[in-house]
Design an enzyme around this catalytic site. Sequence first.
Site, PDB file in Angstrom:
ATOM      1  N   TYR A  19       0.818  -1.208   0.000  1.00 18.61           N
ATOM      2  CA  TYR A  19       0.000   0.000   0.000  1.00 18.61           C
ATOM      3  C   TYR A  19       0.855   1.262   0.000  1.00 18.61           C
ATOM      4  O   TYR A  19       0.680   2.130   0.843  1.00 18.61           O
ATOM      5  CB  TYR A  19      -0.947   0.010   1.215  1.00 18.61           C
ATOM      6  CG  TYR A  19      -1.930  -1.125   1.177  1.00 18.61           C
ATOM      7  CD1 TYR A  19      -3.085  -1.026   0.411  1.00 18.61           C
ATOM      8  CD2 TYR A  19      -1.692  -2.297   1.884  1.00 18.61           C
ATOM      9  CE1 TYR A  19      -3.983  -2.073   0.347  1.00 18.61           C
ATOM     10  CE2 TYR A  19      -2.583  -3.350   1.821  1.00 18.61           C
ATOM     11  CZ  TYR A  19      -3.715  -3.236   1.055  1.00 18.61           C
ATOM     12  OH  TYR A  19      -4.588  -4.274   0.991  1.00 18.61           O
ATOM     13  N   LYS A 277      -0.561 -16.826   8.182  1.00 15.52           N
ATOM     14  CA  LYS A 277       0.232 -15.985   9.089  1.00 15.52           C
ATOM     15  C   LYS A 277       1.037 -16.770  10.117  1.00 15.52           C
ATOM     16  O   LYS A 277       2.117 -17.262   9.820  1.00 15.52           O
ATOM     17  CB  LYS A 277      -0.679 -14.961   9.765  1.00 15.52           C
ATOM     18  CG  LYS A 277      -1.209 -13.915   8.787  1.00 15.52           C
ATOM     19  CD  LYS A 277      -1.942 -12.837   9.520  1.00 15.52           C
ATOM     20  CE  LYS A 277      -2.507 -11.761   8.623  1.00 15.52           C
ATOM     21  NZ  LYS A 277      -1.544 -10.745   8.235  1.00 15.52           N
TER      22      LYS A 277
HETATM   23  N1  PMP Z   1      -7.519 -12.827   6.165  1.00 15.28           N
HETATM   24  C1  PMP Z   1      -7.196 -12.120   7.256  1.00 15.28           C
HETATM   25  C2  PMP Z   1      -8.125 -12.147   8.438  1.00 15.28           C
HETATM   26  C3  PMP Z   1      -6.024 -11.380   7.292  1.00 15.28           C
HETATM   27  O1  PMP Z   1      -5.711 -10.655   8.380  1.00 15.28           O
HETATM   28  C4  PMP Z   1      -5.163 -11.400   6.161  1.00 15.28           C
HETATM   29  C5  PMP Z   1      -3.850 -10.633   6.124  1.00 15.28           C
HETATM   30  N2  PMP Z   1      -3.802  -9.454   6.815  1.00 15.28           N
HETATM   31  C6  PMP Z   1      -5.527 -12.158   5.047  1.00 15.28           C
HETATM   32  C7  PMP Z   1      -6.718 -12.859   5.091  1.00 15.28           C
HETATM   33  C8  PMP Z   1      -4.676 -12.212   3.815  1.00 15.28           C
HETATM   34  O2  PMP Z   1      -3.507 -12.913   4.047  1.00 15.28           O
HETATM   35  P1  PMP Z   1      -2.209 -12.686   3.122  1.00 15.28           P
HETATM   36  O3  PMP Z   1      -1.752 -11.284   3.408  1.00 15.28           O
HETATM   37  O4  PMP Z   1      -1.241 -13.737   3.596  1.00 15.28           O
HETATM   38  O5  PMP Z   1      -2.627 -12.874   1.713  1.00 15.28           O
END
Ligand code: PMP
Length: 430
Positions: A19, A277
Amino acid sequence: MSAAPPWLAWERAHVWHPYSTLQDPPPVFAVESAAGVRLRLADGRELIDGMASWWSAIHGYNHPALNAAVEDQLGRMAHVMFGGLTHAPAARLAEILVEVTPAGLEHVFFADSGSVAVEVAIKMALQYRAARGEHGRRRLLTLRGGYHGDTFGAMAVCDPVTGMHGLFRGVLPEHVFVPRPEVRFGAPWDAADIEPLVAAVDAHGEELAAVILEPVVQGAGGMWFYHPEYLAAVRRVCDAAGLLLIADEIATGFGRSGALFACDHAGIAPDILCLGKGLTGGYMTLAATLTNAHVADTICGAEPGVFMHGPTFMANPLACAVARASIELLLADDWAAEVGRIERRLAAGLAPCRALPQVADVRVLGAIGVVELHQPVDMRVVPQAFVDRGVWVRPFGRLVYVMPPYVTDDADLDTLCSAIGAVVDGLPVP
Ligand code: PMP
């Protein structure tokens, strides 16, 4: 302190950050190494990490057990395709995921990132409907204030205002949104909170495939903690209406909210669960989408008879090996006691922020501490102010928040909290 690394100026001109802009971008800080909860900058400074690299580094950095898992696997093979081949790291990770996740989730699809895990979950729900001949059920129902990732399918279920729906109008599928739950975690439950969702299911039930939500903790869409009874009620509504429930635990999984999975706060199991994550302890990108036998059997029991997804780096062995090691490490420690300790320390340390005129709300759940401001912070100034105080805290919008590694000790938690208090106190008063 040494000078900035020679490549930094070139990097800022050529490499996108999340971003961010390439035209006079805000400062980025070069990290040379990281160990425990300390990030070591290229100029020699050390920062206490309050972010766990966006929820992922739950055991801190450079952990001997996790390093060993990667090194051991690296000596065998870094990667091998998953089409027609398999390997122990994938099997052993799937086994422990099935064991620790809510009951009934027994089939695992490994994806490359959280967003892809959400795409896979949505695709599972849609293939489930197609397999049942329910071709009219192609929409999803979700909550405002949600965040599920940056790919197109995931973006379409992010909050319509903060989630770029305006920018991509006409391209994103249009799903059904209900207001975010209002009853907070810890407040007395009020059954009226579920009424908008019930009304939306009544109005749109015949066109809905599934409900998708972040259980109990809405993360990047607003860092909002809602009552687990809401989640339990959603489960009942889904059951009554024949809707699948997709729980996105990419941020909340593996203890972050004080329960191993946020669904555990409500004692429910979703039909489809997304993990990411913290899955690999923050070592590398890996995500998983789990589902129950009913959904899997339905998808596999009708044309085309296969689930239509298969990324190149599916079930990467290095990532699977470190993920299994991370989960074993978590379960071997008294993770609940550590997260409880962090919760109490953050609650005490951030409480004084309530008195500041810049602050609208302070809330803490598990190892997540949030100071919500009246006005958005200036990202050209505020991260630098935290770095100057020896901590890594990266706010977004009106939210100054921390989600530190679980190994953060009390003294470092106190330093994080006092840095937040001091930086917020120095912001303009609205
Ligand atoms: N779902 C949730 C609840 C998240 O917090 C995030 C990442 N912030 C994602 C999906 C997307 O994951 P990624 O950034 O690994 O694509």
